[in-house]
Design an enzyme around this catalytic site. Structure first.
Site, PDB file in Angstrom:
ATOM      1  N   HIS B  20       1.221  -1.047   0.268  1.00 19.83           N
ATOM      2  CA  HIS B  20      -0.300  -0.188   0.223  1.00 19.83           C
ATOM      3  C   HIS B  20       0.481   1.488  -0.089  1.00 19.83           C
ATOM      4  CE1 HIS B  20      -3.725   2.210   0.918  1.00 19.83           C
ATOM      5  NE2 HIS B  20      -2.608   2.669   1.231  1.00 19.83           N
ATOM      6  N   GLU B  64      -8.295   7.534  -5.227  1.00 24.97           N
ATOM      7  CA  GLU B  64      -7.649   6.647  -3.901  1.00 24.97           C
ATOM      8  C   GLU B  64      -8.967   5.145  -3.247  1.00 24.97           C
ATOM      9  OE1 GLU B  64      -4.579   8.052  -1.136  1.00 24.97           O
ATOM     10  OE2 GLU B  64      -5.847   7.716  -0.008  1.00 24.97           O
ATOM     11  N   HIS B  66     -10.290   2.861  -0.883  1.00 24.02           N
ATOM     12  CA  HIS B  66     -10.224   2.176   0.251  1.00 24.02           C
ATOM     13  C   HIS B  66     -11.118   1.203   0.769  1.00 24.02           C
ATOM     14  CE1 HIS B  66     -10.134   4.415   4.321  1.00 24.02           C
ATOM     15  NE2 HIS B  66      -8.581   4.613   4.113  1.00 24.02           N
ATOM     16  N   HIS B  68     -10.149  -2.517   1.193  1.00 23.53           N
ATOM     17  CA  HIS B  68     -10.419  -3.405   2.479  1.00 23.53           C
ATOM     18  C   HIS B  68     -10.998  -2.792   3.582  1.00 23.53           C
ATOM     19  CE1 HIS B  68      -6.926  -6.088   0.445  1.00 23.53           C
ATOM     20  NE2 HIS B  68      -8.223  -6.655  -0.195  1.00 23.53           N
ATOM     21  N   ASP B  88      -5.349  15.296   0.866  1.00 23.91           N
ATOM     22  CA  ASP B  88      -4.099  14.976  -0.033  1.00 23.91           C
ATOM     23  C   ASP B  88      -4.771  16.036  -1.316  1.00 23.91           C
ATOM     24  OD1 ASP B  88      -3.226  12.231   1.073  1.00 23.91           O
ATOM     25  OD2 ASP B  88      -4.161  10.797  -0.613  1.00 23.91           O
ATOM     26  N   GLN B 207     -10.123   2.687  10.156  1.00 24.19           N
ATOM     27  CA  GLN B 207      -9.906   4.404  11.134  1.00 24.19           C
ATOM     28  C   GLN B 207     -11.628   4.552  10.704  1.00 24.19           C
ATOM     29  OE1 GLN B 207      -8.852   3.531   8.128  1.00 24.19           O
ATOM     30  NE2 GLN B 207      -6.968   2.960   8.540  1.00 24.19           N
ATOM     31  N   GLU B 279      -3.149   4.704  12.681  1.00 18.32           N
ATOM     32  CA  GLU B 279      -3.814   6.080  11.245  1.00 18.32           C
ATOM     33  C   GLU B 279      -5.282   6.943  12.010  1.00 18.32           C
ATOM     34  OE1 GLU B 279      -4.100   3.382   8.263  1.00 18.32           O
ATOM     35  OE2 GLU B 279      -2.287   2.274   8.680  1.00 18.32           O
ATOM     36  N   GLY B 494      -1.883   9.173  -8.896  1.00 17.29           N
ATOM     37  CA  GLY B 494      -2.464   7.446  -8.915  1.00 17.29           C
ATOM     38  C   GLY B 494      -2.824   6.809  -7.476  1.00 17.29           C
TER      39      GLY B 494
END
Lengths: 233, 675
Positions: B20, B64, B66, B68, B88, B207, B279, B494
């Site tokens: 990751h 991006e 997410h 899992h 980001d 999270q 995180e 990416g």
């Protein structure tokens, strides 16, 4: 004298989202739009105040329930009690109900889902500072976007609200997006100087973005604020 | 390091060398993408790509995954995916103006609905409009759903902020939420392994999002950047401080000393390593010159955000962590980033199936109604109405067809934005899937009147240590790169999401591609067709039922081999659509479900029917393949359309029927879905 630009304050609470949209729309409609900060106990001299949409303080409790205790709201309540013009949009409507400046409460939408779409509204009264530019019975297209927009009042309070003609905007037939009683979309206070509505007039001031009908509501407010400036002069 | 790492250092390595964070199986392959161009201000490698759009303005964007976290807990997984991509964009100094979401699930079930709710929970609360994306349903995603989030932001072209620790003695300031034990090991435990049945115990690695703090973080960060108060900004995301600080140190060719006991905590007794890799969401790291610290602190207080000076920039080139004055770990920063291990994958090609040849298959209006009601074709209104798509007062073209358009006031220019993945062809030919994803996103932008500027991508694949998956990855990247080269459009940002396998079953290869295009005048974009307009089909690619929605629905599932698009013809079509936009009354990409579905969608969007002349054959109505678009214009304007692409006139806008069906019935099928 139409060049007089009345001073209209827009309160930013932490979590306000449509504050900048409201400032932009009011300025485009001839107001001297002034951003206000939630933590300020004293407000500058103003001719009207707008409480914008968003999720003030996160609205993790009941929508608007925390914002009503903010320092700026103390000044807004005082401004309203002295007859000042106050318009609450969406979260602002919720805050005004929580602060006791408007009757009723706003509950979660009957669908329990957030909803964002254009709705058709019927104008019930045009003799107010918020609807003077509308025609009686006029149909307006203005978007809603909320999760807690279901206005509710118990039967006795609803009878009072209807008896006093406080409903300014209703969802047109088949359009009610949240299950509010009596299809209420927007209300005025008994004194006539405070209005709250769930639809977002600041998102309907430019036909390029969908509809120009919200400009009628905001321009009515700007007209009324300007009249007050001229009367005072 | 020339010594064995201690436990603290080992934990940091395990995260930053995870797939990751470290891209160890993909970094070499990604070099195939074209990433440069005259307008590119920042290519891959930063928090987001940045492209100059002229007029002193630039656009920052990235998609991006997410996946899992969303598989384990769809609401918080999706919500924090949105929160992460927003940070980001703000790390580049840009104000976020649009979100898009690519969702792939087994079916429109509880998990899907919770992911939609999570996206709305975050996006609606922070005041950034969600204007597009896709929702695709296929058994391949039943156990491993995909949640890809894309954000687009705007900034002054001369003010690109980067994650680079520079200036020895400058201070490292952490601000935003407090730090807790949530999301520990998310990047490695969740994002870089296959999932299995017993993943309930991985829930603590997901999270928890707090959009209210996220909103304050956006406003405070932009105020910091606008006030010139910070030298550098960095999101604190996967692998927490460990990743943020390592990337800043390596990016700035400097070192960072961090004192972990100065980090504001939300729970007692956290170990130094837990603080280092937590995180916890809604945190940012800034590099601040000592003289500006007081102003930075005042701004954080104004927005009621926790903040602390947690370290400083050094010239050691090392990331050094202290706790209570004791050194707990020292790692050369470059070893954690640029010098992470890189593996060559070992592709094992899968034999291609032969294309399936059919005798003509007669079709009737009920087939069209059935397709319009199927999960992958039906109206997405029930999804996008749960998202605020208006806040910001920029949304000229709302979600629902191809791409949304956001204006760039005070000018009349705008951005067309789209996020797309491949269709069912993905399971049949990864090369075609890669081409399709790039071409469809570009075509969608062009149909909305935009000229594609640049792309972002998210590569969602299975376990690359398996030869067949490695081959899918290599093939899809090759297809994407060829399509980019034909379009002359670079990929500027990416993310890679591998190990999307549950119980040993990999997902279909799913490259998701986001496209941002420039609209010269938002008043002239295609809109709705109107009575009397001529209906044309632009483009004449080879068509097939292989990999089509029709095949999946009526012929027993995806099979055969779809035709590879011709890159040159596809690029010509995109250019034609962007050029012709001011003349066209409407335009709509012809993709899932073929021509009859595209016509139906455009008729419903426009609120008017059309007399069109199509052979009642499955290939004609529902065939898919390369790029086509339905376009309409006034009769007198037909001659103004250039002949760069094949144009076929198929009818006229008239009445309230299409292909023998009333609009009311089409709408009932499309909006109501399957019963």
């Amino acid at each position: 004298m139409s060049e007089v630009r009345p001073r209209v304050g827009v309160v930013t609470f932490p979590g306000s989202n449509d504050d900048r949209d409201a400032v932009w729309a009011l300025a485009a409609l001839g107001a001297d739009a002034k951003p206000l900060w939630h933590a300020d106990e004293r407000l500058p001299a103003l001719d009207a105040i707008v409480l914008p949409g968003g999720f003030s303080y996160g609205d993790y409790l009941r929508a608007g329930a925390i914002a009503r205790f903010s320092p700026a709201m103390g000044a807004v309540v005082e401004f309203a009690r002295e007859g000042g013009l106050v318009l609450g949009i969406c979260n602002g409507f919720q805050v005004l109900c929580e602060a006791g400046l408007l009757p009723g409460v706003l509950r979660p939408n009957r669908s329990l889902s957030f909803v964002c779409r254009d709705v058709r509204l019927t104008v019930e009264r045009t003799d107010t500072p918020f609807t003077s530019r509308c025609r009686p019975g006029q149909e307006l297209t203005i978007p809603v976007k909320h999760g807690d927009g279901c206005w509710f009042a118990p039967a006795a309070l609803l009878a009072e609200v209807e008896g006093d003609d406080l409903v300014l905007l209703r969802y047109a037939e088949g359009e009610n997006p949240n299950g509010s009683v009596a299809d209420v979309a927007g209300l005025v206070s008994p004194e006539g100087n405070v209005m709250g509505l769930m639809p977002h007039p600041e998102h309907a001031v430019d036909p390029l973005l969908g509809s120009g009908d919200g400009a009628l509501v905001l321009a009515s407010l700007v007209d009324a604020a300007r009249d007050r400036v001229l009367q005072a002069a | 390091m020339e010594r064995d790492p201690n436990d603290f250092e080992l934990a940091v390595f395990s995260l930053l060398w995870s797939e990751h964070c470290g891209y160890k199986h993909s970094a070499l392959l990604l070099k195939r993408f074209p990433t440069d161009g005259p307008a590119v201000l920042q290519g891959p490698g930063e928090n987001a790509g940045v492209v100059d759009v002229g007029g002193g303005e630039a656009v920052a964007f990235k998609v991006e995954s997410h996946n899992h976290p969303s598989a384990v807990e769809p609401f918080q997984g999706a919500a924090t995916g949105v929160g992460g991509i927003l940070r980001d964009i703000i790390a580049m100094g840009a104000r976020p103006i649009a979100l898009l979401d690519g969702l792939r699930f087994g079916r429109p079930d509880w998990g899907f609905s919770r992911a939609v709710a999570g996206i709305g929970h975050y996006g609606n609360s922070v005041g950034v409009p969600t204007v597009g994306g896709e929702a695709v349903f296929d058994d391949a995603y039943e156990q491993n759903p995909l949640v890809n989030a894309m954000c687009v932001g705007v900034l002054p072209a001369e003010r690109v902020t980067r994650a680079r620790a520079r200036g020895t003695g400058n201070l490292i300031v952490l601000y935003g939420a407090t730090t807790g034990r949530d999301g520990i090991g998310g990047a490695s435990v969740l994002a870089s392994q296959e999932l299995s049945e017993e993943d309930g115990d991985k829930r603590p690695t997901v999270q928890i999002g707090d959009p209210f703090t996220g909103k304050k973080l956006i406003e405070a960060s932009l105020a910091l950047v606008e006030g010139g108060l910070v030298a550098s900004l960095q999101d604190c995301g996967a692998a927490g401080l460990a990743s943020s600080l390592a990337e800043m140190a390596a990016g700035g060719e400097a070192g960072v000393d961090v004192e972990l006991d100065r980090v504001p905590l939300r729970e007692d007794g956290m170990e130094p390593v837990e603080i280092m890799i937590s995180e916890s969401q809604e945190r940012m790291v800034a590099v601040v010159e000592p003289g500006r610290l007081a102003d930075v602190e005042a701004l954080c207080r104004r927005w009621e955000l926790e903040h602390a000076v947690i370290g400083e920039v050094t010239e050691t080139g090392e990331l050094r962590a202290f706790f209570g004055g004791e050194l707990v770990g020292t790692i050369p920063a470059r070893l954690l980033t640029d010098e992470a291990p890189r593996y060559r994958v070992s592709p094992e090609p899968r034999a291609a199936a032969a294309p399936i040849v059919h005798d003509p298959i007669p079709v009737e209006p009920d087939d069209l109604l059935a397709l319009l009601a199927s999960p992958n074709v039906r109206s997405r209104r029930a999804v996008f109405e749960r998202y605020d798509h208006l806040v910001g007062s920029r949304t000229v073209r709302r979600p629902g067809l191809d791409a949304a358009v956001l204006r760039l006031p005070p000018s009349h220019r705008g951005l067309a934005v789209s996020l797309d993945g491949p269709g069912r062809a993905a399971s049949l030919d990864p090369h075609t899937a890669g081409m399709q994803a790039v071409l469809e996103s570009a075509r969608n932008v062009a149909c909305a009147g935009g000229r594609p500027l640049a792309l972002t991508n998210c590569l969602n694949f299975g376990n690359p240590e398996k030869g067949e998956i490695a081959w899918e990855l290599v093939e899809a990247i090759e297809g994407m790169a060829q399509a980019c080269e034909a379009l002359g459009v670079p990929i500027v940002s990416g993310n890679v999401s591998l190990y999307n396998e549950t119980g040993g079953r990999p997902i279909d290869p799913t490259p998701a591609v986001g496209c941002v295009g420039l609209v010269e005048d938002v008043r002239e974009i295609p809109g709705r067709w109107a009575e009397g307009d001529v209906v044309l089909v632009a483009g004449a690619p080879e068509l097939s039922l292989d990999g089509s929605e029709y095949q999946a629905r009526f012929l027993g599932g995806a099979a055969g081999r779809p035709p590879r698009p011709s890159a040159a013809a596809e690029a010509a079509l995109v250019a034609f659509l962007a050029d012709a936009a001011p003349v066209l009354t409407s335009a709509h990409d012809c993709s899932d479900g073929g021509l009859a579905v595209a016509l139906s969608e455009l008729a419903l969007w426009s609120g008017a029917g059309a007399d069109v002349d199509l052979e009642p054959d499955a290939l004609e109505w529902f065939g898919e393949g390369g790029g086509r678009a339905v376009v309409t214009c006034r009769r007198e304007d037909v001659t103004r359309l250039d002949d760069a692409v094949p144009l076929r006139e198929i009818g006229v806008v008239r009445g309230d029927r299409l292909l023998g069906v009333t609009l009311d019935r089409l709408r009932a099928a499309h909006e109501g879905g399957e019963r």
